[in-house]
Motif scaffolding. Structure first.
Motif, PDB file in Angstrom:
ATOM      1  N   ALA A 151     -82.812 -59.533   1.218  1.00 35.15           N
ATOM      2  CA  ALA A 151     -81.199 -60.218   1.417  1.00 35.15           C
ATOM      3  C   ALA A 151     -80.416 -59.110   1.113  1.00 35.15           C
ATOM      4  CB  ALA A 151     -80.883 -61.331   0.741  1.00 35.15           C
ATOM      5  N   CYS A 152     -79.317 -58.793   2.600  1.00 38.19           N
ATOM      6  CA  CYS A 152     -78.825 -57.761   1.851  1.00 38.19           C
ATOM      7  C   CYS A 152     -76.619 -58.794   1.476  1.00 38.19           C
ATOM      8  CB  CYS A 152     -78.074 -57.226   3.224  1.00 38.19           C
ATOM      9  SG  CYS A 152     -79.896 -55.920   3.208  1.00 38.19           S
ATOM     10  N   GLY A 153     -76.030 -57.778   0.232  1.00 38.95           N
ATOM     11  CA  GLY A 153     -74.865 -58.720   0.145  1.00 38.95           C
ATOM     12  C   GLY A 153     -73.884 -58.025   1.018  1.00 38.95           C
ATOM     13  N   GLN A 154     -72.731 -58.145   1.780  1.00 39.85           N
ATOM     14  CA  GLN A 154     -71.828 -56.463   2.251  1.00 39.85           C
ATOM     15  C   GLN A 154     -70.411 -56.785   1.447  1.00 39.85           C
ATOM     16  OE1 GLN A 154     -75.207 -56.191   3.642  1.00 39.85           O
ATOM     17  NE2 GLN A 154     -73.843 -58.344   4.479  1.00 39.85           N
ATOM     18  N   GLN A 155     -69.827 -55.862   1.434  1.00 41.03           N
ATOM     19  CA  GLN A 155     -67.926 -55.996   0.771  1.00 41.03           C
ATOM     20  C   GLN A 155     -67.803 -55.614   2.443  1.00 41.03           C
ATOM     21  OE1 GLN A 155     -66.638 -52.820  -1.560  1.00 41.03           O
ATOM     22  NE2 GLN A 155     -65.457 -53.591  -1.838  1.00 41.03           N
ATOM     23  N   TYR A 156     -66.740 -56.823   3.467  1.00 40.17           N
ATOM     24  CA  TYR A 156     -65.946 -56.207   3.785  1.00 40.17           C
ATOM     25  C   TYR A 156     -64.466 -55.130   3.936  1.00 40.17           C
ATOM     26  CZ  TYR A 156     -63.447 -57.255   8.102  1.00 40.17           C
ATOM     27  OH  TYR A 156     -62.723 -57.247   9.817  1.00 40.17           O
TER      28      TYR A 156
END
Length: 394
Positions: free
Chosen positions: A262-267
């Motif tokens: 699972a990857c959490g991003q910063q937009y």
């Protein structure tokens, strides 16, 4: 959308109503830890301490924190959020790596970080502070090898932000320099952030793709984020996956209970942009983004911190959005979004999630929506882990 300035005001307001237990000032250097019941001096050169009692705690929380006096530390706390050991840090911390076999942990400074601090979370003993090499800095995360002898840290080259995995050998019998860098892995991209083990031989790295000076981004229009997999022994690239939107900087990772990353991003795009901030990747396949309405994604204020899976659900926190969300893994659909000021770490304890807050609140969540909360004295900062702690010393 909740801005950082609003988040800071909310946090100050929440802390203003707390009766936080005062800490007795910052101790000299980083060779000491403090327990909730007594202060103890620890000699970093000999790895000894002057007093030991036992506390019957089978599991505990470990994470970075902020002190009420404005200083920073790492904390080992009981499951109800009360500190057992508190380790002073010279600057703000970020992530903590924990040995699977053993009792050592490593706290990493927030990027662009200058130190890592190793300590024994069961006894409270600390090791000498390890400073970043010349022309290197830490990105805030690391992971131990399965046998606990090696520590892999995400680093960057100062001039270019070129990604480096620093490989450190831990030698507790060497009192002067017990943390020795033995290798560097490079050539996988710029701006790495979190690194995890996906199996005994493979590292997964969230490569943000952003070149920075300090914390100022310099290449938003040309950034190349990716999820990369490296052989942890040779450093060779074994697989790479990319999101379609190159403005999604891959930051935080978690291995799910079904074996996906699972990857959490910063937009890094337009302020009003509503984009999926969490995606799943299975080796050999493509990314699959989690599903939510645009206004729901905007609640997370373009940033995901910690992620955890439990019983077919995923939970992701957003300190910038002052909330956390829960998704059903099978359908990828959002189940709920809940407010939590400065939502930070998440981990699993007794088949429930524990979610931390920079305002000291700990929320116990049984998926999909059963919740309870309690207030503790620790101002949790960024990430935490749930650890097994038989015979924890205080």
């Amino acid at each position: 959308m909740v801005t950082d300035s609003v988040r800071r005001r909310l946090l100050r307001g929440a802390l203003g109503g707390l009766a936080l237990a005062p800490l007795s000032g910052v101790l000299g250097g980083c060779s000491q830890s403090r327990s909730s019941s007594m202060a103890r001096h620890i000699d970093a050169n000999t790895h000894t301490k002057t007093h030991t009692n036992r506390l019957d705690v089978e599991q505990a929380i470990i994470g970075c924190s902020r002190y009420p006096n404005g200083q920073f530390g790492a904390v080992v706390a009981t499951p109800d959020g009360h500190p057992v050991h508190q380790f002073d840090l010279p600057a703000r911390g970020h992530g903590i790596a924990v040995q699977t076999e053993g009792s050592l942990a490593a706290a990493f400074s927030r990027r662009p970080g200058t130190y890592l601090q190793v300590f024994d979370y069961r006894t409270g003993e600390t090791w000498p502070l390890r400073l970043a090499d010349q022309n290197r800095y830490y990105y805030g995360h690391g992971v131990f090898s399965p046998d606990g002898r090696l520590l892999y840290a995400t680093e960057g080259k100062t001039a270019t932000s070129e990604g480096v995995i620093g490989v450190y050998e831990l030698e507790p019998s060497t009192t002067s320099h017990p943390i020795k860098k033995v290798a560097e892995f490079t050539g996988f991209g710029i701006g790495p952030h979190e690194v995890i083990l996906v199996d005994d031989n493979t590292l997964a790295i969230g490569v943000g793709g952003v070149h920075t000076r300090g914390r100022t981004p310099l290449n938003i229009e040309t950034m190349q984020p990716a999820l990369v997999y490296l052989d942890r022994r040779s450093g060779e690239l074994v697989e790479q996956a990319e999101l379609a939107d190159k403005r999604l900087s891959i930051r935080h990772l978690s291995l799910t209970d079904t074996g996906e990353v699972a990857c959490g991003q910063q937009y890094r795009g337009e302020p009003e942009g509503a984009v999926p901030l969490v995606a799943l990747h299975r080796r050999g396949g493509r990314f699959e983004s989690l599903i939510a309405e645009d206004e729901e994604w905007l609640r997370f204020n373009h940033y995901i911190a910690s992620i955890s899976s439990l019983d077919g659900y995923l939970l992701a926190t957003s300190p910038r959005g002052n909330c956390y969300g829960i998704w059903r893994a099978s359908s990828r659909e959002l189940v709920s979004v809940s407010p939590l000021i400065d939502a930070s770490g998440v981990g699993v304890l007794d088949n429930r999630w524990l979610v931390g807050s920079g305002a000291g609140k700990v929320v116990s969540v049984k998926p999909p929506a059963n919740r309870a909360s309690f207030q503790g004295p620790v101002m949790w900062d960024n990430h935490w882990n749930i650890i097994n702690t038989p015979n924890l010393s205080v």
